[in-house]
Design an enzyme around this catalytic site. Structure first.
Site, PDB file in Angstrom:
ATOM      1  N   ARG A   1       0.845  -1.192   0.000  1.00 26.98           N
ATOM      2  CA  ARG A   1       0.000   0.000   0.000  1.00 26.98           C
ATOM      3  C   ARG A   1       0.884   1.247   0.000  1.00 26.98           C
ATOM      4  O   ARG A   1       1.967   1.254   0.590  1.00 26.98           O
ATOM      5  CB  ARG A   1      -0.892   0.024   1.241  1.00 26.98           C
ATOM      6  CG  ARG A   1      -2.089  -0.906   1.163  1.00 26.98           C
ATOM      7  CD  ARG A   1      -3.117  -0.447   0.135  1.00 26.98           C
ATOM      8  NE  ARG A   1      -4.283  -1.307   0.100  1.00 26.98           N
ATOM      9  CZ  ARG A   1      -4.513  -2.249  -0.830  1.00 26.98           C
ATOM     10  NH1 ARG A   1      -3.657  -2.463  -1.811  1.00 26.98           N
ATOM     11  NH2 ARG A   1      -5.618  -2.969  -0.792  1.00 26.98           N
TER      12      ARG A   1
ATOM     13  N   HIS B   1      -1.584   1.054  -9.758  1.00 25.80           N
ATOM     14  CA  HIS B   1      -2.267   0.089  -8.891  1.00 25.80           C
ATOM     15  C   HIS B   1      -2.898  -1.038  -9.723  1.00 25.80           C
ATOM     16  O   HIS B   1      -4.106  -1.287  -9.651  1.00 25.80           O
ATOM     17  CB  HIS B   1      -3.326   0.785  -8.014  1.00 25.80           C
ATOM     18  CG  HIS B   1      -3.722  -0.022  -6.808  1.00 25.80           C
ATOM     19  ND1 HIS B   1      -4.036   0.533  -5.591  1.00 25.80           N
ATOM     20  CD2 HIS B   1      -3.868  -1.375  -6.628  1.00 25.80           C
ATOM     21  CE1 HIS B   1      -4.360  -0.412  -4.733  1.00 25.80           C
ATOM     22  NE2 HIS B   1      -4.261  -1.594  -5.338  1.00 25.80           N
TER      23      HIS B   1
HETATM   24  P1  NDP Z   1      -2.205 -11.800   4.265  1.00 25.43           P
HETATM   25  O1  NDP Z   1      -3.028 -11.340   5.409  1.00 25.43           O
HETATM   26  O2  NDP Z   1      -2.393 -13.193   3.784  1.00 25.43           O
HETATM   27  O3  NDP Z   1      -0.646 -11.655   4.633  1.00 25.43           O
HETATM   28  C1  NDP Z   1      -0.148 -10.541   5.279  1.00 25.43           C
HETATM   29  C2  NDP Z   1       1.305 -10.801   5.684  1.00 25.43           C
HETATM   30  O4  NDP Z   1       1.845  -9.596   6.236  1.00 25.43           O
HETATM   31  C3  NDP Z   1       1.419 -11.867   6.757  1.00 25.43           C
HETATM   32  O5  NDP Z   1       2.580 -12.646   6.545  1.00 25.43           O
HETATM   33  C4  NDP Z   1       1.577 -11.038   8.034  1.00 25.43           C
HETATM   34  O6  NDP Z   1       2.268 -11.679   9.090  1.00 25.43           O
HETATM   35  C5  NDP Z   1       2.397  -9.883   7.506  1.00 25.43           C
HETATM   36  N1  NDP Z   1       2.291  -8.736   8.407  1.00 25.43           N
HETATM   37  C6  NDP Z   1       1.198  -8.016   8.735  1.00 25.43           C
HETATM   38  N2  NDP Z   1       1.516  -7.057   9.626  1.00 25.43           N
HETATM   39  C7  NDP Z   1       2.842  -7.178   9.847  1.00 25.43           C
HETATM   40  C8  NDP Z   1       3.745  -6.491  10.686  1.00 25.43           C
HETATM   41  N3  NDP Z   1       3.362  -5.487  11.466  1.00 25.43           N
HETATM   42  N4  NDP Z   1       5.040  -6.892  10.682  1.00 25.43           N
HETATM   43  C9  NDP Z   1       5.448  -7.928   9.907  1.00 25.43           C
HETATM   44  N5  NDP Z   1       4.635  -8.632   9.091  1.00 25.43           N
HETATM   45  C10 NDP Z   1       3.339  -8.256   9.083  1.00 25.43           C
HETATM   46  O7  NDP Z   1      -2.417 -10.752   3.098  1.00 25.43           O
HETATM   47  P2  NDP Z   1      -2.248 -10.964   1.520  1.00 25.43           P
HETATM   48  O8  NDP Z   1      -0.952 -11.620   1.274  1.00 25.43           O
HETATM   49  O9  NDP Z   1      -3.451 -11.596   0.944  1.00 25.43           O
HETATM   50  O10 NDP Z   1      -2.233  -9.438   1.014  1.00 25.43           O
HETATM   51  C11 NDP Z   1      -1.245  -8.540   1.461  1.00 25.43           C
HETATM   52  C12 NDP Z   1      -1.514  -7.140   0.941  1.00 25.43           C
HETATM   53  O11 NDP Z   1      -1.194  -7.030  -0.432  1.00 25.43           O
HETATM   54  C13 NDP Z   1      -2.964  -6.636   0.998  1.00 25.43           C
HETATM   55  O12 NDP Z   1      -3.353  -6.296   2.307  1.00 25.43           O
HETATM   56  C14 NDP Z   1      -2.912  -5.431   0.079  1.00 25.43           C
HETATM   57  O13 NDP Z   1      -2.488  -4.295   0.802  1.00 25.43           O
HETATM   58  C15 NDP Z   1      -1.815  -5.823  -0.926  1.00 25.43           C
HETATM   59  N6  NDP Z   1      -2.395  -6.056  -2.254  1.00 25.43           N
HETATM   60  C16 NDP Z   1      -2.076  -5.186  -3.262  1.00 25.43           C
HETATM   61  C17 NDP Z   1      -2.566  -5.379  -4.550  1.00 25.43           C
HETATM   62  C18 NDP Z   1      -2.140  -4.508  -5.675  1.00 25.43           C
HETATM   63  O14 NDP Z   1      -2.760  -4.563  -6.751  1.00 25.43           O
HETATM   64  N7  NDP Z   1      -1.109  -3.698  -5.521  1.00 25.43           N
HETATM   65  C19 NDP Z   1      -3.488  -6.500  -4.857  1.00 25.43           C
HETATM   66  C20 NDP Z   1      -3.729  -7.366  -3.730  1.00 25.43           C
HETATM   67  C21 NDP Z   1      -3.203  -7.136  -2.475  1.00 25.43           C
HETATM   68  P3  NDP Z   1       1.653 -12.988   9.807  1.00 25.43           P
HETATM   69  O15 NDP Z   1       1.790 -14.075   8.761  1.00 25.43           O
HETATM   70  O16 NDP Z   1       2.544 -13.201  10.961  1.00 25.43           O
HETATM   71  O17 NDP Z   1       0.235 -12.662  10.132  1.00 25.43           O
HETATM   72  C1  OXD Z   2      -6.365  -5.526  -3.296  1.00 27.89           C
HETATM   73  C2  OXD Z   2      -5.918  -4.536  -4.283  1.00 27.89           C
HETATM   74  O1  OXD Z   2      -6.242  -5.286  -2.086  1.00 27.89           O
HETATM   75  O2  OXD Z   2      -6.252  -4.692  -5.481  1.00 27.89           O
HETATM   76  O3  OXD Z   2      -6.846  -6.598  -3.725  1.00 27.89           O
HETATM   77  O4  OXD Z   2      -5.207  -3.594  -3.934  1.00 27.89           O
END
Ligand code: NDP
Ligand code: OXD
Length: 309
Positions: A224, A272
């Site tokens: 993000r 994005h």
């Molecule tokens: P998940 O919830 O499956 O994974 C999130 C990961 O981030 C986990 O490994 C989690 O740790 C880690 N995490 C969260 N907070 C922290 C922290 N404070 N310190 C260290 N690690 C942390 O999410 P997704 O993989 O499905 O998606 C991740 C993000 O990708 C979305 O929230 C979105 O912002 C972004 N995204 C962007 C898109 C784009 O088009 N640019 C499209 C889709 C998603 P733990 O495993 O320990 O919980």
């Molecule tokens: C998502 C994105 O969160 O597209 O899926 O950013």
């Protein structure tokens, strides 16, 4: 009982067609045509206007139109007692993995240098590192980051991942929490940020973090925009400490024309698009969850409101 779709895209009719096929008895409405708010049991939303969800008294679930849910938490009136469900979708994950691989290889193979050289008709080789010598670090190794880490490892990079809680992933070095961040960054030549936006991850990509990475390393941000302190990145690029960045997400979207990021020679900007929600696959999990709720079961892929992801 009805589902309300609120999307900033023009995909309302596409979603309507998908729901008509998968769940023909569903009364499907597209914001702002809400009708009687009392009818709405399910909301499928991206960036809903503040107060919209709170105005729906019979909501049984809030479905995010994306993997991230930060767009929901912007609303101070978000009804937190209603289950919030995020998208976990193979196609979305696959596209994110493609993007991470594309730009990891782009930097690894010095393509920015060759693009610049082409402008001056310069024929000059850059040194070529072995892919196994290039250390990629994935911040956030959940659904998407975990898949990206495995794919990057699969094409030969030396991959590590960082998460909140400790993890074991075959072939990937893993680090966790505040204590793990320093060692993780110190061994990262290409940093791929795939973190959700929470209070803890806001501004995490800052001057201190860049200083902890090796000289000449790269950043790929597909998490993000608010995770990146943009002026700190520009300073790190201008000093040469960071060699290049591929950015898909921004603090303000669309990226304003006056942003210095647009014209920076070491930055690639994409709007994005690392992944785009595909109604054909995403509708299936929304429908499956509606059926679960109708059967008195909890929906899957519910987020933890306290944790924020
Ligand atoms: P998940 O919830 O499956 O994974 C999130 C990961 O981030 C986990 O490994 C989690 O740790 C880690 N995490 C969260 N907070 C922290 C922290 N404070 N310190 C260290 N690690 C942390 O999410 P997704 O993989 O499905 O998606 C991740 C993000 O990708 C979305 O929230 C979105 O912002 C972004 N995204 C962007 C898109 C784009 O088009 N640019 C499209 C889709 C998603 P733990 O495993 O320990 O919980
Ligand atoms: C998502 C994105 O969160 O597209 O899926 O950013």
């Amino acid at each position: 009982m009805a589902l309300l779709l609120r999307t900033s895209s023009s995909r309302g009719p596409w979603w309507r067609g998908e729901f008509a096929r998968e769940l023909p008895d569903l009364d499907f409405r597209v914001h702002p045509e809400v009708g009687d708010p009392k009818d709405i049991e399910y909301a499928l939303v991206w960036d809903p206007p503040a107060g919209l969800l709170a105005s729906l008294p019979n909501l049984k679930a809030i479905f995010s139109l994306g993997a991230g849910v930060d767009h929901l938490f912007k609303d101070p009136q978000l009804p937190r007692h209603v289950p919030i469900v995020r998208l976990v979708d193979e196609r979305l994950t696959g596209q994110m993995v493609e993007y991470a691989m594309l730009y990891a290889l782009y930097f690894h193979r010095a393509i920015p240098t060759y693009e610049a050289q082409q402008k001056t008709k310069t024929w000059k080789e850059s040194p070529l590192k072995l892919i196994s010598e290039r250390r990629v670090g994935v911040m956030g190794i959940g659904e998407i980051g975990g898949a990206a880490a495995r794919a990057l490892k699969g094409i030969g990079f030396d991959v590590a991942g960082w998460s909140r809680s400790p993890k074991v992933i075959d072939g990937i070095k893993t680090y966790a929490g505040a204590d793990g961040l320093g060692p993780f960054l110190a061994r990262t030549d290409i940093l791929v940020c795939i973190l959700p936006l929470t209070a803890e991850t806001t501004d995490i990509l800052n001057a201190k973090l860049f200083a902890a990475m090796p000289q000449g390393s790269y950043l790929i941000n597909i998490g993000r925009g608010r995770q990146l302190v943009e002026q700190d990145l520009v300073a790190a690029l201008d000093s040469g400490h960071i060699a290049g960045a591929a950015l898909d997400v921004f603090r303000t979207e669309p990226l304003p024309p006056e942003s210095p990021l647009w014209a920076h020679p070491k930055i690639v900007v994409t709007p994005h698009i690392a992944a785009m929600t595909d109604p054909r696959s995403s509708v299936l999990q929304v429908v499956a969850n509606i059926k679960r709720i109708r059967a008195g079961q909890a929906p899957i892929n519910q987020i933890d409101s306290k944790r924020g992801y």
